[in-house]
Design a protein around this motif. Structure first.
Motif, PDB file in Angstrom:
ATOM      1  N   GLU A 192       0.854  -1.190   0.000  1.00 19.10           N
ATOM      2  CA  GLU A 192       0.000   0.000   0.000  1.00 19.10           C
ATOM      3  C   GLU A 192       0.891   1.240   0.000  1.00 19.10           C
ATOM      4  OE1 GLU A 192      -3.892   0.575   2.333  1.00 19.10           O
ATOM      5  OE2 GLU A 192      -2.407   1.651   3.517  1.00 19.10           O
ATOM      6  N   CYS A 193       0.719   2.083  -1.010  1.00 16.87           N
ATOM      7  CA  CYS A 193       1.573   3.254  -1.181  1.00 16.87           C
ATOM      8  C   CYS A 193       0.754   4.534  -1.134  1.00 16.87           C
ATOM      9  CB  CYS A 193       2.309   3.190  -2.524  1.00 16.87           C
ATOM     10  SG  CYS A 193       3.346   1.727  -2.729  1.00 16.87           S
ATOM     11  N   VAL A 194       1.287   5.527  -0.460  1.00 15.82           N
ATOM     12  CA  VAL A 194       0.678   6.854  -0.423  1.00 15.82           C
ATOM     13  C   VAL A 194       1.549   7.787  -1.251  1.00 15.82           C
ATOM     14  CG1 VAL A 194      -0.007   8.812   1.011  1.00 15.82           C
ATOM     15  CG2 VAL A 194      -0.319   6.474   1.851  1.00 15.82           C
ATOM     16  N   PHE A 195       0.965   8.408  -2.260  1.00 12.56           N
ATOM     17  CA  PHE A 195       1.667   9.355  -3.123  1.00 12.56           C
ATOM     18  C   PHE A 195       1.133  10.759  -2.852  1.00 12.56           C
ATOM     19  CE2 PHE A 195       1.959   5.317  -5.326  1.00 12.56           C
ATOM     20  CZ  PHE A 195       3.282   5.290  -5.753  1.00 12.56           C
ATOM     21  N   ARG A 196       2.046  11.690  -2.584  1.00 12.14           N
ATOM     22  CA  ARG A 196       1.666  13.065  -2.280  1.00 12.14           C
ATOM     23  C   ARG A 196       2.284  14.009  -3.311  1.00 12.14           C
ATOM     24  NH1 ARG A 196      -0.126  15.293   2.387  1.00 12.14           N
ATOM     25  NH2 ARG A 196       0.424  13.409   3.532  1.00 12.14           N
ATOM     26  N   PHE A 197       1.466  14.919  -3.853  1.00  9.35           N
ATOM     27  CA  PHE A 197       1.969  15.905  -4.798  1.00  9.35           C
ATOM     28  C   PHE A 197       2.432  17.135  -4.032  1.00  9.35           C
ATOM     29  CE2 PHE A 197       1.530  19.446  -7.811  1.00  9.35           C
ATOM     30  CZ  PHE A 197       2.315  18.961  -8.853  1.00  9.35           C
ATOM     31  N   ILE A 198       3.739  17.422  -4.093  1.00  7.76           N
ATOM     32  CA  ILE A 198       4.292  18.574  -3.396  1.00  7.76           C
ATOM     33  C   ILE A 198       4.127  19.802  -4.288  1.00  7.76           C
ATOM     34  CG2 ILE A 198       6.297  19.503  -2.192  1.00  7.76           C
ATOM     35  CD1 ILE A 198       5.195  16.871  -1.071  1.00  7.76           C
ATOM     36  N   LYS A 199       3.150  20.629  -3.982  1.00  2.11           N
ATOM     37  CA  LYS A 199       2.825  21.771  -4.836  1.00  2.11           C
ATOM     38  C   LYS A 199       3.993  22.745  -4.971  1.00  2.11           C
ATOM     39  CE  LYS A 199      -2.178  21.784  -3.972  1.00  2.11           C
ATOM     40  NZ  LYS A 199      -3.321  22.566  -3.430  1.00  2.11           N
ATOM     41  N   SER A 200       4.719  22.964  -3.879  1.00  2.06           N
ATOM     42  CA  SER A 200       5.806  23.937  -3.912  1.00  2.06           C
ATOM     43  C   SER A 200       6.943  23.512  -4.830  1.00  2.06           C
ATOM     44  CB  SER A 200       6.352  24.163  -2.496  1.00  2.06           C
ATOM     45  OG  SER A 200       6.867  22.945  -1.959  1.00  2.06           O
ATOM     46  N   GLU A 201       7.075  22.195  -5.086  1.00  4.97           N
ATOM     47  CA  GLU A 201       8.143  21.673  -5.935  1.00  4.97           C
ATOM     48  C   GLU A 201       7.635  21.178  -7.279  1.00  4.97           C
ATOM     49  OE1 GLU A 201      10.332  18.661  -3.893  1.00  4.97           O
ATOM     50  OE2 GLU A 201      10.525  19.808  -2.046  1.00  4.97           O
ATOM     51  N   GLY A 202       6.319  20.953  -7.373  1.00  5.03           N
ATOM     52  CA  GLY A 202       5.762  20.387  -8.597  1.00  5.03           C
ATOM     53  C   GLY A 202       6.208  18.950  -8.808  1.00  5.03           C
ATOM     54  N   LYS A 203       6.406  18.215  -7.708  1.00  2.69           N
ATOM     55  CA  LYS A 203       6.905  16.845  -7.776  1.00  2.69           C
ATOM     56  C   LYS A 203       5.989  15.904  -7.005  1.00  2.69           C
ATOM     57  CE  LYS A 203      11.700  18.471  -8.062  1.00  2.69           C
ATOM     58  NZ  LYS A 203      13.039  18.477  -7.413  1.00  2.69           N
ATOM     59  N   LEU A 204       6.012  14.613  -7.403  1.00  2.35           N
ATOM     60  CA  LEU A 204       5.208  13.591  -6.749  1.00  2.35           C
ATOM     61  C   LEU A 204       6.096  12.804  -5.800  1.00  2.35           C
ATOM     62  CD1 LEU A 204       2.300  12.381  -6.745  1.00  2.35           C
ATOM     63  CD2 LEU A 204       3.142  10.683  -8.380  1.00  2.35           C
ATOM     64  N   LEU A 205       5.703  12.705  -4.550  1.00  2.00           N
ATOM     65  CA  LEU A 205       6.497  12.044  -3.518  1.00  2.00           C
ATOM     66  C   LEU A 205       5.841  10.739  -3.098  1.00  2.00           C
ATOM     67  CD1 LEU A 205       8.725  12.014  -1.258  1.00  2.00           C
ATOM     68  CD2 LEU A 205       7.057  13.255   0.167  1.00  2.00           C
ATOM     69  N   LEU A 206       6.640   9.665  -3.056  1.00  2.00           N
ATOM     70  CA  LEU A 206       6.197   8.414  -2.440  1.00  2.00           C
ATOM     71  C   LEU A 206       6.327   8.621  -0.936  1.00  2.00           C
ATOM     72  CD1 LEU A 206       5.362   5.429  -2.492  1.00  2.00           C
ATOM     73  CD2 LEU A 206       7.784   4.843  -2.727  1.00  2.00           C
ATOM     74  N   ALA A 207       5.224   9.018  -0.284  1.00  5.25           N
ATOM     75  CA  ALA A 207       5.278   9.486   1.097  1.00  5.25           C
ATOM     76  C   ALA A 207       5.211   8.378   2.122  1.00  5.25           C
ATOM     77  CB  ALA A 207       4.132  10.480   1.338  1.00  5.25           C
ATOM     78  N   LYS A 208       4.640   7.233   1.753  1.00  6.09           N
ATOM     79  CA  LYS A 208       4.506   6.152   2.721  1.00  6.09           C
ATOM     80  C   LYS A 208       4.351   4.825   2.006  1.00  6.09           C
ATOM     81  CE  LYS A 208       1.695   4.653   6.677  1.00  6.09           C
ATOM     82  NZ  LYS A 208       0.555   4.984   7.559  1.00  6.09           N
ATOM     83  N   VAL A 209       4.982   3.787   2.538  1.00  8.14           N
ATOM     84  CA  VAL A 209       4.847   2.432   1.996  1.00  8.14           C
ATOM     85  C   VAL A 209       4.540   1.485   3.143  1.00  8.14           C
ATOM     86  CG1 VAL A 209       5.937   0.522   0.766  1.00  8.14           C
ATOM     87  CG2 VAL A 209       6.476   2.879   0.126  1.00  8.14           C
ATOM     88  N   THR A 210       3.447   0.760   3.040  1.00  7.30           N
ATOM     89  CA  THR A 210       3.112  -0.279   3.997  1.00  7.30           C
ATOM     90  C   THR A 210       3.190  -1.611   3.270  1.00  7.30           C
ATOM     91  OG1 THR A 210       1.643   1.220   5.216  1.00  7.30           O
ATOM     92  CG2 THR A 210       1.402  -1.134   5.635  1.00  7.30           C
TER      93      THR A 210
END
Length: 226
Positions: A192-210
């Motif tokens: 299970e992966c949580v992907f977060r879009f960092i608006k200030s950087e314009g990048k997609l972050l893999l924020a959490k992996v279970t």
């Protein structure tokens, strides 16, 4: 309106889903076969489908394959359908052989927060990762090109971003480069992966992996971004 349920033994690649005779009879009684159907789940997804008769069997068609991919349906899943009105049917999903009920990916965000979504890695994610409905709009993404994808250690990968034309509304997916990111970050089926879009950087972050946990045994480790 009565509730109808049946177990799906369809191949995940099938473009349509056969409907049980009793379920079709209830739809006919309530005149729900006269136009397009909106199928939705508690996870926030919705699709516009049609019900067509082929020989003696009725099917969900014209978009059912999108339901399979978005919800990561597989053999043995129980699908529960309940008509809400003459154009809407609610679908619930239950996987009896697993510990937990299967939950659909859903975009979550507040006005001032970075939007994120949760996705469970499946076989369909070998070469691409589709954004759930509404995610691109919430991030401001509206063109094809490339995107920077980051992991928890701050390492970056350049991945392709393209429009998925299988949907009537704009929905994007990560294409080339995603497979390499998945392998190098050891993402396996069921994680299970949580992907977060960092608006200030314009990048997609893999924020959490279970990591996927078996029904019997120890729980997998989970890591998250600060």
């Amino acid at each position: 309106m009565a509730r109808s349920s049946y177990e799906m033994f369809l191949a995940p690649s099938s473009p349509r889903l056969p409907l049980s005779t009793d379920f079709v009879r209830k739809l006919l009684e309530n005149k729900i076969l006269e136009g397009p159907i909106i199928l939705h789940t508690k996870g926030g997804h919705s699709w516009r489908l049609e019900i067509k008769q082929i020989n003696d069997t009725y099917y969900f068609t014209n978009g059912w394959n999108n339901v399979v991919e978005d919800m990561q349906l597989r053999f043995g899943d129980y699908l529960y359908f309940r008509p809400l009105d003459q154009s809407t049917i609610k679908m619930s999903i239950f996987r009896p052989k697993e510990c937990n009920r299967f939950l659909a990916p859903k975009v979550k965000h507040k006005d001032d927060d970075d939007p994120f979504f949760t996705s469970i890695i499946s076989k369909t994610h070998t070469k691409m990762l589709r954004f759930p409905g509404g995610f691109a709009e919430s991030t401001g993404i509206n063109v094809e090109g490339t995107m920077t994808l980051k992991n928890l250690d701050g390492q970056e990968w350049l991945v392709g971003l393209r429009l998925d034309k299988a949907f009537s509304t704009k929905r994007y997916l990560l294409s080339f480069g995603w497979g390499r990111f998945r392998k190098q970050n050891n993402l396996s089926e069921g994680d299970e992966c949580v992907f977060r879009f960092i608006k200030s950087e314009g990048k997609l972050l893999l924020a959490k992996v279970t990591k996927k946990k078996p029904c019997y045994g120890n729980m997998g480790n989970a890591t998250s971004a600060n």
